[in-house]
Design a protein around this motif. Structure first.
Motif, short mmCIF file in Angstrom:
data_model
loop_
_atom_site.label_atom_id
_atom_site.label_comp_id
_atom_site.label_asym_id
_atom_site.label_seq_id
_atom_site.Cartn_x
_atom_site.Cartn_y
_atom_site.Cartn_z
N LEU A 15 92.18 59.80 99.74
CA LEU A 15 91.35 60.94 100.51
C LEU A 15 90.01 60.78 99.77
O LEU A 15 89.02 61.17 100.49
N THR A 16 89.71 60.63 98.65
CA THR A 16 88.41 60.37 97.96
C THR A 16 87.66 59.26 98.70
O THR A 16 86.48 59.56 98.81
N ALA A 17 88.30 58.12 98.89
CA ALA A 17 87.63 57.09 99.49
C ALA A 17 87.07 57.63 101.05
O ALA A 17 85.99 57.19 101.13
N GLY A 18 87.95 58.20 101.77
CA GLY A 18 87.33 58.48 102.80
C GLY A 18 86.40 59.69 102.76
O GLY A 18 85.24 59.68 103.56
N ALA A 19 86.24 60.75 101.94
CA ALA A 19 85.44 61.56 101.60
C ALA A 19 84.00 61.17 101.15
O ALA A 19 83.11 61.39 101.84
N ILE A 20 84.11 60.11 100.30
CA ILE A 20 82.85 59.60 99.91
C ILE A 20 82.39 58.74 100.72
O ILE A 20 81.05 58.50 100.99
N GLY A 21 83.19 57.90 101.67
CA GLY A 21 82.72 56.99 102.67
C GLY A 21 82.02 57.89 103.79
O GLY A 21 81.11 57.47 104.21
N MET A 22 82.70 59.07 103.98
CA MET A 22 82.14 59.99 105.10
C MET A 22 80.84 60.57 104.81
O MET A 22 79.83 60.53 105.31
N PHE B 167 71.80 58.24 87.12
CA PHE B 167 73.27 58.75 87.04
C PHE B 167 73.53 59.97 88.15
O PHE B 167 74.74 59.94 88.28
N SER B 168 72.56 60.80 88.31
CA SER B 168 72.92 61.82 89.53
C SER B 168 73.23 61.02 90.66
O SER B 168 74.46 61.63 91.50
N GLY B 169 72.81 59.93 91.17
CA GLY B 169 73.64 59.13 92.21
C GLY B 169 74.98 58.58 92.09
O GLY B 169 75.60 58.26 93.15
N ILE B 170 75.50 58.56 90.77
CA ILE B 170 76.85 58.00 90.68
C ILE B 170 77.69 59.02 89.77
O ILE B 170 78.86 58.69 89.66
N ALA B 171 77.15 60.11 89.73
CA ALA B 171 78.06 61.15 88.99
C ALA B 171 79.53 61.35 89.68
O ALA B 171 79.35 61.44 90.87
N PRO B 172 80.47 61.58 89.12
CA PRO B 172 81.85 61.54 89.68
C PRO B 172 81.67 63.13 90.51
O PRO B 172 81.19 64.12 90.11
N PRO C 230 71.18 52.33 106.39
CA PRO C 230 72.42 52.31 105.76
C PRO C 230 71.74 52.33 104.25
O PRO C 230 70.85 51.68 103.73
N LEU C 231 72.31 53.18 103.40
CA LEU C 231 72.09 53.52 101.76
C LEU C 231 72.96 52.35 100.91
O LEU C 231 73.81 51.93 101.49
N ASP C 232 72.37 52.24 99.76
CA ASP C 232 72.87 51.05 99.08
C ASP C 232 74.32 51.81 98.88
O ASP C 232 74.61 52.80 98.39
N ILE C 233 75.38 50.72 98.95
CA ILE C 233 76.58 51.13 98.86
C ILE C 233 77.14 50.92 97.25
O ILE C 233 78.29 51.66 97.03
N ALA C 234 76.47 50.38 96.42
CA ALA C 234 76.85 49.96 94.95
C ALA C 234 77.02 51.35 94.32
O ALA C 234 78.14 51.41 93.56
N PRO C 235 76.18 52.46 94.42
CA PRO C 235 76.21 53.71 93.54
C PRO C 235 77.43 54.38 94.17
O PRO C 235 78.00 54.92 93.48
N VAL C 236 77.61 54.31 95.41
CA VAL C 236 78.88 54.80 96.10
C VAL C 236 80.37 54.51 95.56
O VAL C 236 81.05 55.18 95.35
N VAL C 237 80.32 52.97 95.40
CA VAL C 237 81.48 52.61 94.86
C VAL C 237 81.76 52.89 93.39
O VAL C 237 82.73 53.11 93.15
N PHE C 238 80.51 53.04 92.71
CA PHE C 238 80.71 53.54 91.29
C PHE C 238 81.11 54.88 91.08
O PHE C 238 82.15 55.25 90.42
N GLU C 239 80.45 55.82 91.80
CA GLU C 239 80.94 57.14 92.06
C GLU C 239 82.56 57.42 92.25
O GLU C 239 83.06 58.25 91.66
N TYR C 240 82.89 56.56 93.23
CA TYR C 240 84.28 56.66 93.51
C TYR C 240 85.05 56.16 92.51
O TYR C 240 86.01 57.08 91.96
N LEU C 241 84.79 55.19 91.66
CA LEU C 241 85.44 54.64 90.55
C LEU C 241 85.56 55.59 89.37
O LEU C 241 86.67 56.12 88.99
N MET C 242 84.42 56.43 89.33
CA MET C 242 84.39 57.39 88.13
C MET C 242 85.01 58.55 88.40
O MET C 242 85.91 59.22 87.62
#
Length: 165
Positions: free
Chosen positions: A111-118, A32-37, A130-142
């Motif tokens: 802005l959040t897409a840019g911030a999380i992507g950065m 969860f820590s990798g996908i927390a909002p 390259p790190l796994d993108i799936a947790p990043v997408v889930f973090e963004y959606l949360m």
């Protein structure tokens, strides 16, 4: 500066640090820590639009450094991300004032897409792969899903504590 004024000026910083600490609460949910909002990002964004005088760029940077320490990310990653979010949102403050919540949420999503992507790019560069993108997408959606509730809470806090400031 009177004590009451000092307390009111510290409300945005204190609330955003509280949001940061909420992200560090152990949930005992594996991974969860990798996908927390990104709760602190929401706080910085909100205050940059509605009260940039009470949460200036240097405080966003400090919150970002604390975020790096709490999250265990390399120092400077979240500090840079939050600093850029604060600067971007504050620079567009006049545009946001008087706009509907939908416009604010839409801009937050961009802005959040840019911030999380950065942050993902920086961490991938630091790790050398390259790190796994799936947790990043889930973090963004949360983060996007929680934005309306958190914005409502921050607005009520502003009305309750910062009406006269």
């Amino acid at each position: 500066m009177k004590m009451d004024t000092w307390v009111r000026h510290s409300v945005p910083f204190g609330i955003t640090v509280f949001l940061l600490l909420l992200t560090a609460i152990p949930t005992h949910i594996p991974g969860f820590s990798g996908i927390a909002p990104m709760l602190p990002l929401m706080g910085v964004y909100y205050w940059a639009i509605y009260r940039p005088d009470l949460l200036p760029a240097w405080l966003a940077f400090v919150i970002g450094l604390l975020y790096d320490i709490v999250a265990g990310t390399p120092l400077g990653v979240n500090a840079l991300v939050l600093l850029l979010v604060q600067g971007t949102a504050a620079s567009q403050r006049k545009f946001f004032l008087g706009k509907s919540f939908a416009v604010t949420w839409w801009a937050f999503s961009l802005l959040t897409a840019g911030a999380i992507g950065m942050a993902w790019l920086l961490l991938s560069f630091i790790k050398g792969r390259p790190l796994d993108i799936a947790p990043v997408v889930f973090e963004y959606l949360m983060t996007l899903a929680l934005f309306p509730l958190l914005t409502w809470t921050l607005a009520r806090t502003q009305l309750a504590f910062l009406r006269d400031v």
